[in-house]
Write a protein that holds these residues in place. Structure first.
Motif, mmCIF file in Angstrom:
data_model
loop_
_atom_site.group_PDB
_atom_site.id
_atom_site.type_symbol
_atom_site.label_atom_id
_atom_site.label_comp_id
_atom_site.label_asym_id
_atom_site.label_seq_id
_atom_site.Cartn_x
_atom_site.Cartn_y
_atom_site.Cartn_z
ATOM 1 N N GLU A 125 41.389 -35.457 11.211
ATOM 2 C CA GLU A 125 39.888 -34.418 9.974
ATOM 3 C C GLU A 125 39.372 -34.000 9.712
ATOM 4 O O GLU A 125 38.851 -33.929 11.252
ATOM 5 C CB GLU A 125 39.517 -36.338 10.192
ATOM 6 N N VAL A 126 39.026 -33.068 9.398
ATOM 7 C CA VAL A 126 38.182 -31.624 9.490
ATOM 8 C C VAL A 126 36.738 -32.011 9.525
ATOM 9 O O VAL A 126 36.876 -32.288 7.379
ATOM 10 C CB VAL A 126 38.981 -30.427 9.186
ATOM 11 N N TRP A 127 35.707 -31.310 10.103
ATOM 12 C CA TRP A 127 34.542 -31.290 9.530
ATOM 13 C C TRP A 127 34.159 -30.255 9.827
ATOM 14 O O TRP A 127 34.467 -29.897 10.586
ATOM 15 C CB TRP A 127 33.209 -32.367 9.693
ATOM 16 N N ILE A 128 33.432 -29.957 8.578
ATOM 17 C CA ILE A 128 32.396 -27.824 8.944
ATOM 18 C C ILE A 128 31.212 -28.249 8.946
ATOM 19 O O ILE A 128 31.088 -29.241 7.968
ATOM 20 C CB ILE A 128 33.085 -27.539 7.309
ATOM 21 N N ALA A 129 30.796 -27.634 10.030
ATOM 22 C CA ALA A 129 29.563 -27.584 10.112
ATOM 23 C C ALA A 129 28.017 -25.816 9.628
ATOM 24 O O ALA A 129 29.099 -25.224 10.450
ATOM 25 C CB ALA A 129 28.764 -27.856 11.620
ATOM 26 N N PHE A 130 27.372 -26.237 9.343
ATOM 27 C CA PHE A 130 27.411 -24.902 9.362
ATOM 28 C C PHE A 130 25.599 -24.524 9.921
ATOM 29 O O PHE A 130 24.828 -25.814 9.322
ATOM 30 C CB PHE A 130 27.023 -25.617 6.693
ATOM 31 N N GLY A 131 25.185 -23.844 9.786
ATOM 32 C CA GLY A 131 23.774 -23.295 10.387
ATOM 33 C C GLY A 131 23.714 -21.740 11.289
ATOM 34 O O GLY A 131 24.266 -21.163 10.563
ATOM 35 N N GLY B 84 27.924 -35.910 13.114
ATOM 36 C CA GLY B 84 26.350 -37.659 12.880
ATOM 37 C C GLY B 84 25.648 -36.867 13.943
ATOM 38 O O GLY B 84 24.195 -36.561 13.204
ATOM 39 N N PHE B 85 25.879 -35.814 14.385
ATOM 40 C CA PHE B 85 25.710 -35.730 15.919
ATOM 41 C C PHE B 85 24.490 -34.012 15.722
ATOM 42 O O PHE B 85 23.908 -33.439 16.097
ATOM 43 C CB PHE B 85 25.996 -34.964 17.486
ATOM 44 N N TYR B 86 25.794 -34.186 14.609
ATOM 45 C CA TYR B 86 25.544 -32.384 13.937
ATOM 46 C C TYR B 86 24.544 -32.659 13.192
ATOM 47 O O TYR B 86 23.228 -31.526 13.264
ATOM 48 C CB TYR B 86 26.945 -31.613 13.999
ATOM 49 N N GLU B 87 24.354 -33.459 12.638
ATOM 50 C CA GLU B 87 23.250 -33.506 11.576
ATOM 51 C C GLU B 87 21.787 -33.970 12.389
ATOM 52 O O GLU B 87 21.063 -33.556 10.800
ATOM 53 C CB GLU B 87 24.060 -34.669 10.405
ATOM 54 N N ARG B 88 21.565 -34.415 12.762
ATOM 55 C CA ARG B 88 20.792 -34.997 13.768
ATOM 56 C C ARG B 88 20.179 -33.930 14.360
ATOM 57 O O ARG B 88 19.221 -33.301 14.538
ATOM 58 C CB ARG B 88 20.800 -35.719 14.736
#
Length: 146
Positions: free
Chosen positions: A14-20, A73-77
């Motif tokens: 599973e792949v999640w892409i994080a932006f920031g 969830g860690f990245y979103e927080r």
């Protein structure tokens, strides 16, 4: 193909892409605030791997957290925008190599596979990935027409 390689290819990812990201390079100030960088987090049955292109090098890190850990969830927080999960599509042969320079967007598209949407900026990639999730709930990125 060796049994280990076959097992790795058949393992579900599973792949999640994080932006920031902030503008640590002057030219990044041209990009939309909050969407100046992106990176990929991959989960398999053994745990988490983060693939992040940094200025001048590529960071690939296997994290020492269990597979059940809520890394998105860690990245979103932490204030990042996280899109996923996606199941990467299969590799597809191409006649010519890509002509775009290596960037965080290009790396994330490569991790997602051949069916990843085209984008040049992190904001453009985020918009297209959100559209995929919101549209037909198609999470497996496959080439068009299949």
């Amino acid at each position: 193909m060796t049994p280990r390689l076959r097992q790795a290819r058949e393992a579900g990812q599973e792949v999640w892409i994080a932006f920031g990201g902030e503008a640590d390079q002057p030219w990044l100030r041209l990009l939309r605030r909050g969407f100046r960088h992106c990176f990929a987090a991959l989960r398999d049955e053994a745990g988490w791997t983060v693939v992040e292109p940094l200025s001048g090098r590529l960071l690939v890190a296997r994290l020492t957290v269990p597979a059940a850990y809520d890394l998105p969830g860690f990245y979103e927080r932490a204030g990042l925008v996280v899109v996923g999960p996606f199941h990467p599509g299969p590799a597809r042969p191409v006649r010519l190599p890509g002509l775009l320079p290596m960037s965080c967007v290009g790396l994330c598209r490569a991790v997602l596979g051949a069916g990843a949407p085209f984008a040049l900026t992190p904001w453009g990639l985020c918009r297209r990935l959100v559209r995929i999730l919101a549209g037909n709930r198609k999470k497996v990125l496959t080439p068009s027409g299949t």
